[in-house]
Design a protein around this motif. Structure first.
Motif, PDB file in Angstrom:
ATOM      1  N   PRO A  76      -0.894   7.694  10.670  1.00 15.63           N
ATOM      2  CA  PRO A  76      -0.258   8.988  10.902  1.00 15.63           C
ATOM      3  C   PRO A  76       1.264   8.887  11.007  1.00 15.63           C
ATOM      4  N   ALA A  77       1.911  10.042  11.008  1.00 15.52           N
ATOM      5  CA  ALA A  77       3.373  10.099  11.117  1.00 15.52           C
ATOM      6  C   ALA A  77       3.830   9.473  12.433  1.00 15.52           C
ATOM      7  N   GLY A  78       4.875   8.696  12.360  1.00 13.96           N
ATOM      8  CA  GLY A  78       5.503   8.190  13.577  1.00 13.96           C
ATOM      9  C   GLY A  78       4.858   6.966  14.189  1.00 13.96           C
ATOM     10  N   GLY A 125       5.260   4.028  13.071  1.00 13.01           N
ATOM     11  CA  GLY A 125       6.141   2.888  12.806  1.00 13.01           C
ATOM     12  C   GLY A 125       5.871   2.245  11.459  1.00 13.01           C
ATOM     13  N   LYS A 126       5.088   2.972  10.626  1.00 10.16           N
ATOM     14  CA  LYS A 126       4.719   2.424   9.318  1.00 10.16           C
ATOM     15  C   LYS A 126       5.919   2.001   8.488  1.00 10.16           C
ATOM     16  N   SER A 127       6.886   2.924   8.337  1.00  4.67           N
ATOM     17  CA  SER A 127       7.963   2.619   7.392  1.00  4.67           C
ATOM     18  C   SER A 127       8.819   1.446   7.861  1.00  4.67           C
ATOM     19  N   VAL A 158       6.835  20.956   4.918  1.00  3.01           N
ATOM     20  CA  VAL A 158       6.587  21.367   3.530  1.00  3.01           C
ATOM     21  C   VAL A 158       5.892  20.232   2.770  1.00  3.01           C
ATOM     22  N   ALA A 159       6.302  18.982   3.046  1.00  2.00           N
ATOM     23  CA  ALA A 159       5.676  17.824   2.377  1.00  2.00           C
ATOM     24  C   ALA A 159       4.195  17.767   2.732  1.00  2.00           C
ATOM     25  N   SER A 160       3.897  18.008   3.996  1.00  2.00           N
ATOM     26  CA  SER A 160       2.509  17.985   4.436  1.00  2.00           C
ATOM     27  C   SER A 160       1.714  19.088   3.722  1.00  2.00           C
ATOM     28  N   VAL A 208      -0.898  18.109  -6.984  1.00  2.00           N
ATOM     29  CA  VAL A 208       0.275  17.333  -6.553  1.00  2.00           C
ATOM     30  C   VAL A 208      -0.143  15.886  -6.356  1.00  2.00           C
ATOM     31  N   ARG A 209      -1.302  15.685  -5.714  1.00  2.00           N
ATOM     32  CA  ARG A 209      -1.787  14.320  -5.452  1.00  2.00           C
ATOM     33  C   ARG A 209      -2.091  13.590  -6.760  1.00  2.00           C
ATOM     34  N   ALA A 210      -2.714  14.319  -7.711  1.00  2.00           N
ATOM     35  CA  ALA A 210      -3.051  13.685  -8.996  1.00  2.00           C
ATOM     36  C   ALA A 210      -1.771  13.276  -9.723  1.00  2.00           C
ATOM     37  N   PHE A 243       1.955   7.742 -10.658  1.00  2.00           N
ATOM     38  CA  PHE A 243       3.305   7.276 -10.318  1.00  2.00           C
ATOM     39  C   PHE A 243       3.227   6.084  -9.355  1.00  2.00           C
ATOM     40  N   GLN A 244       2.373   6.211  -8.332  1.00  2.00           N
ATOM     41  CA  GLN A 244       2.258   5.161  -7.312  1.00  2.00           C
ATOM     42  C   GLN A 244       1.539   3.926  -7.870  1.00  2.00           C
ATOM     43  N   ARG A 245       0.483   4.160  -8.650  1.00  2.00           N
ATOM     44  CA  ARG A 245      -0.277   3.022  -9.189  1.00  2.00           C
ATOM     45  C   ARG A 245       0.569   2.201 -10.150  1.00  2.00           C
ATOM     46  N   ASP A 287      -3.150   7.509   2.180  1.00  2.00           N
ATOM     47  CA  ASP A 287      -4.369   7.290   1.394  1.00  2.00           C
ATOM     48  C   ASP A 287      -4.218   6.083   0.481  1.00  2.00           C
ATOM     49  N   ILE A 288      -3.371   5.146   0.839  1.00  2.00           N
ATOM     50  CA  ILE A 288      -3.129   4.013  -0.064  1.00  2.00           C
ATOM     51  C   ILE A 288      -4.372   3.119  -0.122  1.00  2.00           C
ATOM     52  N   GLY A 289      -4.924   2.767   1.045  1.00  2.00           N
ATOM     53  CA  GLY A 289      -6.110   1.904   1.070  1.00  2.00           C
ATOM     54  C   GLY A 289      -7.371   2.611   0.599  1.00  2.00           C
TER      55      GLY A 289
HETATM   56  O1   DC Z   1       5.054   9.546   5.893  1.00  2.00           O
HETATM   57  P1   DC Z   1       5.832  10.870   5.818  1.00  2.00           P
HETATM   58  O2   DC Z   1       5.891  11.595   7.105  1.00  2.00           O
HETATM   59  O3   DC Z   1       7.180  10.701   5.197  1.00  2.00           O
HETATM   60  O4   DC Z   1       4.962  11.769   4.800  1.00  2.00           O
HETATM   61  C1   DC Z   1       5.273  13.103   4.524  1.00  2.00           C
HETATM   62  C2   DC Z   1       3.994  13.872   4.196  1.00  2.00           C
HETATM   63  O5   DC Z   1       3.466  13.429   2.951  1.00  2.00           O
HETATM   64  C3   DC Z   1       2.863  13.714   5.206  1.00  2.00           C
HETATM   65  O6   DC Z   1       2.753  14.818   6.062  1.00  2.00           O
HETATM   66  C4   DC Z   1       1.620  13.599   4.392  1.00  2.00           C
HETATM   67  C5   DC Z   1       2.063  13.343   2.996  1.00  2.00           C
HETATM   68  N1   DC Z   1       1.636  12.051   2.484  1.00  2.00           N
HETATM   69  C6   DC Z   1       0.406  11.974   1.889  1.00  2.00           C
HETATM   70  O7   DC Z   1      -0.310  12.969   1.881  1.00  2.00           O
HETATM   71  N2   DC Z   1       0.000  10.829   1.312  1.00  2.00           N
HETATM   72  C7   DC Z   1       0.769   9.737   1.332  1.00  2.00           C
HETATM   73  N3   DC Z   1       0.342   8.623   0.744  1.00  2.00           N
HETATM   74  C8   DC Z   1       2.031   9.778   1.969  1.00  2.00           C
HETATM   75  C9   DC Z   1       2.437  10.957   2.555  1.00  2.00           C
END
Ligand code: DC
Length: 224
Positions: free
Chosen positions: A11-13, A15-17, A98-100, A108-110, A115-117, A131-133
């Motif tokens: 989740p956000a916050g 310390g992932k980044s 807005v990102a959420s 948007v996810r597709a 791009f990510q792969r 959703d990386i794993g």
């Molecule tokens: O990690 P972040 O707070 O910068 O991410 C911003 C938003 O992007 C977050 O609310 C959910 C979305 N997000 C996502 O759905 N999938 C990801 N792999 C990364 C972020």
């Protein structure tokens, strides 16, 4: 050549980044902050004054959308939208919500999945997101689910904002974190959840140094 990949979700916050960036630096891998990519789409939505809750307004913006990732010489990720460096703009408070919202839209996810792969095909990566794993890199060599209690995450965010000289209110931050958790965990597509084969790392009672040691320990166990 097959590249190595490490998926760090949570989740956000949590310390992932910070942790993912340091880990990438230690291993000599590319660090990919996928939240920054969703945030860049959110900036486009704000530029166009589209309603992020309305897929019919957001989806047309994806066509021809020009997003690029760049890296400084010290490995810091920068985001470019239509050639403009939006690395600072994506960190604005308004962009988080807005990102959420836009990240709940399947199209948007597709769009961002390929791009990510592609990044993971071309380099060894430490990729952080939600959703990386589970979805983006289900074959990742290491999967970590990094979390912390909402109160601990809100406290860290408060400190971060105070250090940047921005006014902040603990209760508002906590509410915001809980709202975003809820949105990210309950969206229909690729919700935030721990992959079955991910290792849980709870940093509620750990400082940054302790979290980093644990993370390194877990990663080294898997990647010899
Ligand atoms: O990690 P972040 O707070 O910068 O991410 C911003 C938003 O992007 C977050 O609310 C959910 C979305 N997000 C996502 O759905 N999938 C990801 N792999 C990364 C972020």
């Amino acid at each position: 050549m097959n590249h190595k990949s490490i998926a760090i979700d949570g989740p956000a916050g949590a310390g992932k980044s910070t942790l993912a960036r340091k880990l990438a630096e230690k291993l000599g891998f590319l660090y990919v902050d996928t939240g920054a990519i969703y945030r860049t789409v959110a900036v486009k939505v704000l530029w166009e004054k589209a309603d992020p809750a309305d897929p019919a307004q957001v989806i047309p913006l994806l066509e021809g959308l020009e997003i690029h990732i760049g890296y400084d010489s010290d490995g810091v990720q920068r985001m470019y939208l239509e050639g403009e460096d939006v690395s600072a703009a994506i960190r604005k408070h308004k962009v988080s919500g807005v990102a959420s919202q836009v990240s709940a839209i399947p199209e948007v996810r597709a769009f961002l999945l390929d791009f990510q792969r592609k990044l993971a095909r071309e380099s060894n990566v430490v990729m952080d997101g939600r959703d990386i794993g589970t979805v983006v890199l289900p074959q990742a060599d290491v999967k970590i689910f990094l979390t912390a209690a909402p109160e601990a995450r809100a406290k860290r965010r408060l400190l971060e904002l105070e250090q940047r000289g921005e006014a902040a209110d603990f209760d508002a931050i906590l509410r915001d974190i809980k709202d975003r958790d809820w949105q990210d965990e309950h969206r229909a597509i690729a919700p935030l959840k721990q992959a079955a084969d991910a290792v849980l790392l709870d940093t509620t009672h750990l400082d940054l140094g302790q979290s980093m040691s644990q993370l390194l320990f877990l990663v080294k166990e898997k990647i010899k």
